[in-house]
Design a protein around this motif. Structure first.
Motif, short mmCIF file in Angstrom:
data_model
loop_
_atom_site.label_atom_id
_atom_site.label_comp_id
_atom_site.label_asym_id
_atom_site.label_seq_id
_atom_site.Cartn_x
_atom_site.Cartn_y
_atom_site.Cartn_z
N LEU A 1 13.01 3.86 -16.54
CA LEU A 1 13.47 3.14 -15.35
C LEU A 1 12.55 3.46 -14.18
CD1 LEU A 1 15.82 1.32 -14.37
CD2 LEU A 1 17.07 3.42 -13.82
N GLU A 2 11.98 2.43 -13.56
CA GLU A 2 11.04 2.61 -12.45
C GLU A 2 11.46 1.77 -11.25
OE1 GLU A 2 6.57 1.16 -11.62
OE2 GLU A 2 6.78 2.50 -13.35
N LEU A 3 11.52 2.39 -10.08
CA LEU A 3 11.90 1.70 -8.85
C LEU A 3 10.82 1.91 -7.82
CD1 LEU A 3 15.40 1.61 -7.19
CD2 LEU A 3 13.43 2.32 -5.83
N MET B 1 18.85 7.18 -8.16
CA MET B 1 17.57 7.61 -8.70
C MET B 1 16.87 8.62 -7.80
SD MET B 1 15.87 4.18 -10.42
CE MET B 1 14.44 5.12 -10.96
N SER B 2 17.21 8.63 -6.53
CA SER B 2 16.60 9.59 -5.61
C SER B 2 17.05 11.02 -5.90
CB SER B 2 16.95 9.23 -4.16
OG SER B 2 16.38 7.98 -3.79
N TYR B 3 18.20 11.14 -6.56
CA TYR B 3 18.75 12.47 -6.86
C TYR B 3 19.26 12.50 -8.30
CZ TYR B 3 18.76 12.59 -1.75
OH TYR B 3 18.39 12.51 -0.42
N PRO B 4 18.34 12.48 -9.28
CA PRO B 4 18.77 12.47 -10.69
C PRO B 4 19.66 13.67 -11.00
CG PRO B 4 16.41 12.06 -10.51
CD PRO B 4 16.88 12.48 -9.14
N SER C 1 0.83 -1.20 0.00
CA SER C 1 0.00 0.00 0.00
C SER C 1 0.86 1.25 0.00
CB SER C 1 -0.92 -0.01 1.23
OG SER C 1 -0.14 -0.01 2.41
N ASN C 2 0.25 2.38 -0.45
CA ASN C 2 0.94 3.66 -0.48
C ASN C 2 2.30 3.55 -1.16
OD1 ASN C 2 -1.16 4.92 1.00
ND2 ASN C 2 -0.29 4.12 2.90
N SER C 3 2.28 2.95 -2.33
CA SER C 3 3.51 2.68 -3.06
C SER C 3 4.28 3.97 -3.37
CB SER C 3 3.18 1.96 -4.37
OG SER C 3 4.32 1.76 -5.13
N LYS C 4 5.58 3.93 -3.10
CA LYS C 4 6.47 5.04 -3.42
C LYS C 4 7.34 4.63 -4.60
CE LYS C 4 6.74 6.69 1.37
NZ LYS C 4 7.65 6.95 2.51
N LYS C 5 7.29 5.43 -5.66
CA LYS C 5 8.04 5.08 -6.85
C LYS C 5 9.01 6.18 -7.25
CE LYS C 5 4.40 2.13 -8.82
NZ LYS C 5 3.51 1.90 -9.98
N LEU C 6 10.16 5.75 -7.75
CA LEU C 6 11.11 6.65 -8.37
C LEU C 6 11.12 6.31 -9.86
CD1 LEU C 6 14.09 6.37 -5.82
CD2 LEU C 6 12.36 8.16 -5.93
#
Length: 232
Positions: free
Chosen positions: A140-142, A170-173, A130-135
């Protein structure tokens, strides 16, 4: 959670001694005498493997290559060799750690406990949907909740270390991280050698890039570090 450790070691004395110490620590233990035997015994219930490199029938390198096709639990290599090239080869095929024989059992147990704690965290996060957090960076998907990674809609399998390196980038492109920063963030300890990062970046590229030698995502900034490109 009751954790299961797979010991893959052809020397009976070492194998059974490790089994005794691990059981005393509360772990369940599966023993295998070589890589082929281990492949027949490995299941989703295994949380970590301690694998000797030099074994008859199937060595630790071949076993790890095959097991990484399906499983992502931590693997600690054991070897009587101490040369850097052996450590690099071990990391190249998917090992998470490396211990040179002879070793202190207390040191090996400490590493086992550390890897198990981190792997358990990943398992718990995978169970939360639940409450999925995506980058997302282009194709490209994480997913930070399920710990799943997709490239152009195709799911790829990463080791724990590979996942955390990719998550950091990916958190800081666009931000450049030095090898030392990556190591200290992911391993959560002071960086003594950064050669490990080079190996893990290469493995990541092989999994997420169309052409690993000409990467679109993970770029090196020579003399500084690595970054994820926002655009091609």
């Amino acid at each position: 959670m009751n954790h299961t450790i797979l010991i893959v070691e052809d020397e009976k004395g070492i194998r059974e001694t490790l089994a005794i110490f691990l059981r005393n620590q509360g772990y369940s233990v599966i023993q295998a005498i070589n890589g082929k035997d281990a492949l027949e015994k490995v299941t989703k219930e295994v949380h970590l493997a301690i694998v000797d490199i030099m074994m008859p029938v199937m060595d630790g390198i071949e076993f790890t290559c095959k097991v990484r096709e399906e499983f992502d639990f931590p693997i600690i290599f054991l070897s009587a060799k101490s040369e850097d090239i052996d450590k690099i080869n071990g990391l190249n095929v998917g090992a998470d750690d490396y211990v040179t024989k002879p070793f202190e059992v207390s040191v090996l147990l400490a590493r086992v406990n550390s890897h198990i704690r981190r792997y358990e965290q990943i398992i718990r996060l995978k169970q939360t949907t639940s409450n999925s957090k995506k980058l997302v960076v282009r194709g490209l998907e994480l997913n930070q909740d399920t710990k799943e990674v997709f490239v152009d809609g195709r799911q790829i399998q990463l080791t724990a270390k590979e996942y955390y390196i990719l998550e950091l980038l990916m958190s800081y492109p666009g931000k450049i991280f030095s090898s030392e920063e990556i190591y200290e963030t992911v391993w959560k300890e002071d960086a003594i050698s950064t050669q490990t990062i080079m190996v893990h970046i290469r493995k990541l590229r092989e999994k997420i890039e169309v052409d690993p030698k000409n990467p679109d995502y993970i770029k090196v900034v020579y003399g500084i570090g690595y970054k994820i490109e926002r655009e091609k």
